[in-house]
Design a protein around this motif. Structure first.
Motif, PDB file in Angstrom:
ATOM      1  N   MET A 135       5.861 -26.598 -91.323  1.00 59.08           N
ATOM      2  CA  MET A 135       5.088 -26.396 -92.542  1.00 59.08           C
ATOM      3  C   MET A 135       3.682 -25.985 -92.168  1.00 59.08           C
ATOM      4  N   ARG A 136       3.200 -24.930 -92.820  1.00 53.64           N
ATOM      5  CA  ARG A 136       1.876 -24.399 -92.514  1.00 53.64           C
ATOM      6  C   ARG A 136       0.776 -25.307 -93.053  1.00 53.64           C
ATOM      7  N   LYS A 137       0.951 -25.806 -94.263  1.00 50.65           N
ATOM      8  CA  LYS A 137      -0.087 -26.621 -94.921  1.00 50.65           C
ATOM      9  C   LYS A 137       0.582 -27.854 -95.520  1.00 50.65           C
ATOM     10  N   GLU A 138       0.033 -29.005 -95.244  1.00 47.35           N
ATOM     11  CA  GLU A 138       0.588 -30.260 -95.764  1.00 47.35           C
ATOM     12  C   GLU A 138       0.112 -30.479 -97.192  1.00 47.35           C
ATOM     13  N   PRO A 139       1.032 -30.658 -98.157  1.00 52.57           N
ATOM     14  CA  PRO A 139       0.601 -30.897 -99.546  1.00 52.57           C
ATOM     15  C   PRO A 139       0.040 -32.305 -99.705  1.00 52.57           C
ATOM     16  N   ARG A 140      -1.185 -32.401-100.192  1.00 53.20           N
ATOM     17  CA  ARG A 140      -1.829 -33.714-100.297  1.00 53.20           C
ATOM     18  C   ARG A 140      -1.866 -34.235-101.737  1.00 53.20           C
ATOM     19  N   GLN A 141      -2.053 -33.351-102.674  1.00 52.88           N
ATOM     20  CA  GLN A 141      -2.153 -33.774-104.074  1.00 52.88           C
ATOM     21  C   GLN A 141      -0.773 -33.756-104.729  1.00 52.88           C
ATOM     22  N   ALA A 142      -0.654 -34.504-105.809  1.00 53.52           N
ATOM     23  CA  ALA A 142       0.635 -34.596-106.511  1.00 53.52           C
ATOM     24  C   ALA A 142       1.114 -33.222-106.954  1.00 53.52           C
ATOM     25  N   ARG A 143       0.204 -32.377-107.429  1.00 49.34           N
ATOM     26  CA  ARG A 143       0.592 -31.046-107.892  1.00 49.34           C
ATOM     27  C   ARG A 143       1.131 -30.200-106.739  1.00 49.34           C
ATOM     28  N   SER A 144       0.475 -30.292-105.582  1.00 48.65           N
ATOM     29  CA  SER A 144       0.930 -29.549-104.403  1.00 48.65           C
ATOM     30  C   SER A 144       2.301 -30.039-103.948  1.00 48.65           C
ATOM     31  N   ARG A 145       2.492 -31.350-103.976  1.00 49.20           N
ATOM     32  CA  ARG A 145       3.796 -31.910-103.576  1.00 49.20           C
ATOM     33  C   ARG A 145       4.886 -31.461-104.541  1.00 49.20           C
ATOM     34  N   ALA A 146       4.559 -31.400-105.825  1.00 48.57           N
ATOM     35  CA  ALA A 146       5.530 -30.936-106.823  1.00 48.57           C
ATOM     36  C   ALA A 146       5.864 -29.466-106.586  1.00 48.57           C
ATOM     37  N   THR A 147       4.866 -28.662-106.221  1.00 46.43           N
ATOM     38  CA  THR A 147       5.105 -27.243-105.927  1.00 46.43           C
ATOM     39  C   THR A 147       6.033 -27.089-104.735  1.00 46.43           C
ATOM     40  N   VAL A 148       5.787 -27.868-103.688  1.00 45.72           N
ATOM     41  CA  VAL A 148       6.634 -27.809-102.489  1.00 45.72           C
ATOM     42  C   VAL A 148       8.062 -28.210-102.826  1.00 45.72           C
ATOM     43  N   GLU A 149       8.225 -29.255-103.617  1.00 43.77           N
ATOM     44  CA  GLU A 149       9.567 -29.703-104.009  1.00 43.77           C
ATOM     45  C   GLU A 149      10.273 -28.621-104.828  1.00 43.77           C
ATOM     46  N   THR A 150       9.540 -27.965-105.724  1.00 46.38           N
ATOM     47  CA  THR A 150      10.112 -26.880-106.526  1.00 46.38           C
ATOM     48  C   THR A 150      10.548 -25.725-105.634  1.00 46.38           C
ATOM     49  N   ILE A 151       9.738 -25.387-104.640  1.00 46.34           N
ATOM     50  CA  ILE A 151      10.076 -24.306-103.697  1.00 46.34           C
ATOM     51  C   ILE A 151      11.335 -24.661-102.912  1.00 46.34           C
ATOM     52  N   ILE A 152      11.416 -25.904-102.444  1.00 47.61           N
ATOM     53  CA  ILE A 152      12.585 -26.322-101.656  1.00 47.61           C
ATOM     54  C   ILE A 152      13.850 -26.284-102.513  1.00 47.61           C
ATOM     55  N   GLN A 153      13.764 -26.781-103.744  1.00 49.37           N
ATOM     56  CA  GLN A 153      14.939 -26.777-104.622  1.00 49.37           C
ATOM     57  C   GLN A 153      15.355 -25.342-104.963  1.00 49.37           C
ATOM     58  N   ALA A 154      14.385 -24.479-105.210  1.00 45.95           N
ATOM     59  CA  ALA A 154      14.695 -23.072-105.490  1.00 45.95           C
ATOM     60  C   ALA A 154      15.322 -22.424-104.260  1.00 45.95           C
ATOM     61  N   GLY A 155      14.791 -22.741-103.086  1.00 45.76           N
ATOM     62  CA  GLY A 155      15.354 -22.200-101.845  1.00 45.76           C
ATOM     63  C   GLY A 155      16.785 -22.645-101.640  1.00 45.76           C
ATOM     64  N   ALA A 156      17.056 -23.909-101.924  1.00 48.09           N
ATOM     65  CA  ALA A 156      18.426 -24.430-101.789  1.00 48.09           C
ATOM     66  C   ALA A 156      19.363 -23.709-102.751  1.00 48.09           C
ATOM     67  N   ARG A 157      18.881 -23.446-103.967  1.00 52.31           N
ATOM     68  CA  ARG A 157      19.700 -22.756-104.965  1.00 52.31           C
ATOM     69  C   ARG A 157      20.008 -21.325-104.530  1.00 52.31           C
ATOM     70  N   VAL A 158      18.990 -20.621-104.027  1.00 50.47           N
ATOM     71  CA  VAL A 158      19.188 -19.236-103.585  1.00 50.47           C
ATOM     72  C   VAL A 158      20.133 -19.200-102.386  1.00 50.47           C
ATOM     73  N   LEU A 159      19.922 -20.080-101.419  1.00 53.36           N
ATOM     74  CA  LEU A 159      20.815 -20.132-100.245  1.00 53.36           C
ATOM     75  C   LEU A 159      22.250 -20.417-100.665  1.00 53.36           C
ATOM     76  N   SER A 160      22.416 -21.348-101.587  1.00 53.61           N
ATOM     77  CA  SER A 160      23.748 -21.738-102.050  1.00 53.61           C
ATOM     78  C   SER A 160      24.458 -20.573-102.732  1.00 53.61           C
ATOM     79  N   ARG A 161      23.726 -19.833-103.556  1.00 54.14           N
ATOM     80  CA  ARG A 161      24.331 -18.737-104.330  1.00 54.14           C
ATOM     81  C   ARG A 161      24.514 -17.464-103.523  1.00 54.14           C
ATOM     82  N   GLU A 162      23.535 -17.134-102.690  1.00 54.24           N
ATOM     83  CA  GLU A 162      23.508 -15.801-102.086  1.00 54.24           C
ATOM     84  C   GLU A 162      23.727 -15.780-100.580  1.00 54.24           C
TER      85      GLU A 162
END
Length: 198
Positions: A1-28
């Protein structure tokens, strides 16, 4: 990871990116996996994604690590103490199948297509140590003793049986097959039962 998410909003963004990545990998699959598709699905700019993950390989590592963390979290909640071997195994198998059912195609891609870092294959990783210790503790509970070397071998066999059957069921699209689930529970619980009722 390039940048560690420190704030709740940043952590939520990272979680959203990971879930979206899992969905794209699963489908495509790996061939169709791009950071642009992940960013679009996550509702973030590619620049925002790159703040945390410099390339798609680092994102796949994060998706894989997220899955491993989920597995450990499940296991920490399921205790062998006070349960018959059959019930303990049923609990762990059902929970693991559920965890692998969220994005069923993901595990085939992670196992067969996507490159992985050396950390993932490290038999002495923190994940591997905790994962095997969990099963060794369960074995020692049913053997009514402190964990010993033989219990660690039994733990290795049990964990490989559970992982192998579930991962292959995911590859084949058979995670929801009740016969596979019941046969896996029967296999592992009989193995555990041998030490309880020799």
């Amino acid at each position: 990871m390039r940048k560690e998410p420190r704030q709740a909003r940043s952590r939520a963004t990272v979680e959203t990116i990971i879930q979206a990545g899992a969905r794209v990998l699963s489908r495509e699959g790996w061939a169709g996996f791009t950071t642009n598709k992940v960013a679009d699905l996550a509702g973030v700019s590619v620049g925002s994604l790159y703040q945390y993950y410099p390339d798609k390989l680092s994102l796949v590592d994060a998706i894989r690590q997220n899955h491993l963390d989920d597995c450990l979290s499940i296991m920490r909640k399921i205790k062998a103490k006070g349960l018959a071997p059959m019930q303990f195994v049923a609990n762990i198998v059902q929970a693991m199948i559920e965890a692998h059912s969220t994005y069923p195609g993901l595990h085939r891609v992670l196992l067969d297509e996507a490159p992985s870092s050396d950390d993932y294959r490290n038999p002495n990783s923190g994940f591997e140590i905790e994962y095997l210790a969990y099963y060794a503790d369960a074995v020692s509970i049913y053997r009514n003793r402190q964990p010993n070397k033989a219990d660690h071998i039994t733990a290795l066999i049990i964990s490989d049986a559970v992982d192998g059957v579930i991962h292959n069921a995911a590859r084949r699209g058979l995670l929801d097959d009740p016969a596979i689930q019941s046969e896996l529970i029967r296999l592992v619980s009989k193995y555990l039962d041998e030490g309880v009722n020799p």
